[in-house]
Design an enzyme around this catalytic site. Structure first.
Site, PDB file in Angstrom:
ATOM      1  N   ASN A   7       7.611   7.532  -5.998  1.00 49.79           N
ATOM      2  CA  ASN A   7       7.165   7.829  -4.632  1.00 49.79           C
ATOM      3  C   ASN A   7       7.063   9.353  -4.524  1.00 49.79           C
ATOM      4  OD1 ASN A   7       6.802   8.147  -1.920  1.00 49.79           O
ATOM      5  ND2 ASN A   7       8.624   6.985  -1.313  1.00 49.79           N
ATOM      6  N   ARG A  91       3.888   4.387  -5.149  1.00 53.40           N
ATOM      7  CA  ARG A  91       3.689   4.178  -3.719  1.00 53.40           C
ATOM      8  C   ARG A  91       2.551   5.080  -3.244  1.00 53.40           C
ATOM      9  NH1 ARG A  91       6.799   6.694   1.283  1.00 53.40           N
ATOM     10  NH2 ARG A  91       5.759   5.466   2.890  1.00 53.40           N
ATOM     11  N   HIS A 180       4.269   1.453   6.714  1.00 55.27           N
ATOM     12  CA  HIS A 180       5.544   0.802   6.373  1.00 55.27           C
ATOM     13  C   HIS A 180       5.341  -0.648   5.914  1.00 55.27           C
ATOM     14  CE1 HIS A 180       7.801   3.562   9.448  1.00 55.27           C
ATOM     15  NE2 HIS A 180       7.901   4.070   8.243  1.00 55.27           N
TER      16      HIS A 180
END
Ligand code: ADP
Length: 398
Positions: A7, A91, A180
């Protein structure tokens, strides 16, 4: 089979190495101050002391190189060689309208990620840099991207369209995307597993309450509405983001106060939310301490935040035509019983009844509603990395 989850932020990088045969985290770490004086890598392995490397890292390639070295380090690592990493899951914040699920990386995907930069100018560029750096260092390892937006691609047009001229959607992609998604997907699947029901039978509101917060209405396993929008600025009030407001406030500020676009963005993203109201902090723990000590603006900030979460829960129950489960997750949702109870207070008419004693939990899976509450309320710690690893594994296996 080991999956490395990455990430990548603009000057930081979080990673986890997960053994998917046991779904066990072998190592996790954080690289900070990439490209800035004082670069540092901190790696944690269960049962061992922290492994810290302070070393100049000019860019993300340097950072990822060091991550790989830390993972295979003779003394402090967990792998014998890099070949033991079967795949990498990245991500990525924005996947636009094209991707409604995770995908394996190829040239076409990379090109599309570039196209999405205009939709997420702060987030997508560091994500892309991280992928490029990884590809250069591990050219033969399969890689996947997991998007924050993908889970919300099931929203119907009536949820995701703003009531603006339709051409703005068609020509400029202006619509609600939601964020999210990995977290909302993970906790909704988990809660269904915990209560032993099929996701396809449930109406769930997931409340991801952290520094950034969003709620999602999940009907029969699909996101049908979510509180963040075109950007992560829409929705409930957040740490430093305003959340919903009359758009005329923005033009008023620009006209009357002479704010530039940049200053306005900064005001709405960095100086508003519970920080802006309280004047104390963006951190909920600080605000709660101030509120307990009688700071009226801190109390007000908490009230505004909780009131807005409650309104979204109610509106999503209406959107789904009912409600079976509410889930709280992320920093505040997992650790703050007062906020959870306050967000649900007054929702007894919907069948939501919190058990104050059961609600006194932090950071673990727990049912916090009363035995006879018609709607079940749960705390489910989120695990975006595990979700990314699962998606990556599935794609690699295919
Ligand atoms: P991010 O959106 O940056 O991932 P997190 O999900 O980690 O954020 O949430 C961070 C927030 O969680 C902070 O505002 C922090 O104050 C809050 N938080 C963490 N622990 C507690 C706690 N025990 N009580 C209240 N708030 C907490």
């Amino acid at each position: 089979m080991n999956i490395l989850v990455i990430n990548c932020g603009s000057s930081s990088l979080k990673y986890q190495l997960i053994d998917m045969t046991k779904e066990e985290v072998l190592a996790k770490g954080l690289v900070e101050r990439i490209g800035i004086e004082g670069s540092i890598l901190t790696q944690k392995v269960e049962g061992r002391d922290k492994y810290v490397i302070e070393q100049k890292m000019a860019d993300h390639k340097d950072a990822i190189k060091l991550v790989l070295e830390a993972l295979v380090d003779k003394e402090n690592g967990v792998l014998k060689s890099m070949d033991e990493i079967s795949a990498v899951g990245h991500r990525v914040v924005h996947g636009g309208e094209k991707y409604s699920s995770s995908v394996l990386i190829n040239d076409e995907v990379m090109k599309y990620l570039e196209e999405c930069v205009k939709l997420a100018p702060l987030h997508n560029p560091p994500n892309i840099i991280g992928i490029e750096a990884c590809k250069a260092l591990m050219p033969n390892t399969p890689m996947a991207v997991v998007f924050d937006t993908a889970f919300h691609q099931t929203m119907p047009e009536s949820s995701y369209l703003y009531a603006l001229p339709y051409e703005l959607y068609k020509e400029h992609n202006i619509r609600k995307y939601g964020f999210h998604g990995t977290s909302h997907k993970y906790v909704s699947a988990k809660v269904a597993e915990v209560i032993g029901k099929d996701l396809s039978e449930l109406k769930i509101v997931t409340c991801h309450l952290g520094n950034g917060s969003s709620l999602t209405a999940i009907k029969n396993g699909k996101s049908i509405d979510t509180s963040m929008g075109f950007t992560p600025l829409e929705g409930v009030a957040m740490g430093t983001r305003s959340g919903d407001l009359d758009p005329a406030v923005v033009t008023f500020i620009m006209e009357e106060l002479g704010y530039t676009v940049e200053q306005t963005n900064e005001l709405l993203n960095k100086k508003s939310g519970v920080f802006g109201i309280s004047g104390v902090s963006s951190d909920f723990r600080d605000i709660e301490t101030a509120a307990e000590n009688g700071n009226a603006r801190a109390q007000l900030a908490l009230e505004i935040f909780r009131y807005r979460v409650k309104k979204y829960i109610g509106s999503y129950a209406a959107a789904m035509g009912g409600l079976d489960v509410v889930v709280f997750t992320a920093g505040v949702g997992e650790n703050d019983p007062f906020t959870r109870e306050a967000c649900c207070k007054g929702l007894e008419f919907l069948g939501i009844e919190i058990d104050t004693a059961k609600n006194n939990v932090r950071g673990k899976i727990a049912e916090i509603s009363k035995e006879n509450s018609r709607v079940k309320v749960f705390v489910i710690p989120t695990d975006e990395e595990m979700m990314i690893a699962k998606d990556t594994l599935e794609l690699v296996r295919k």
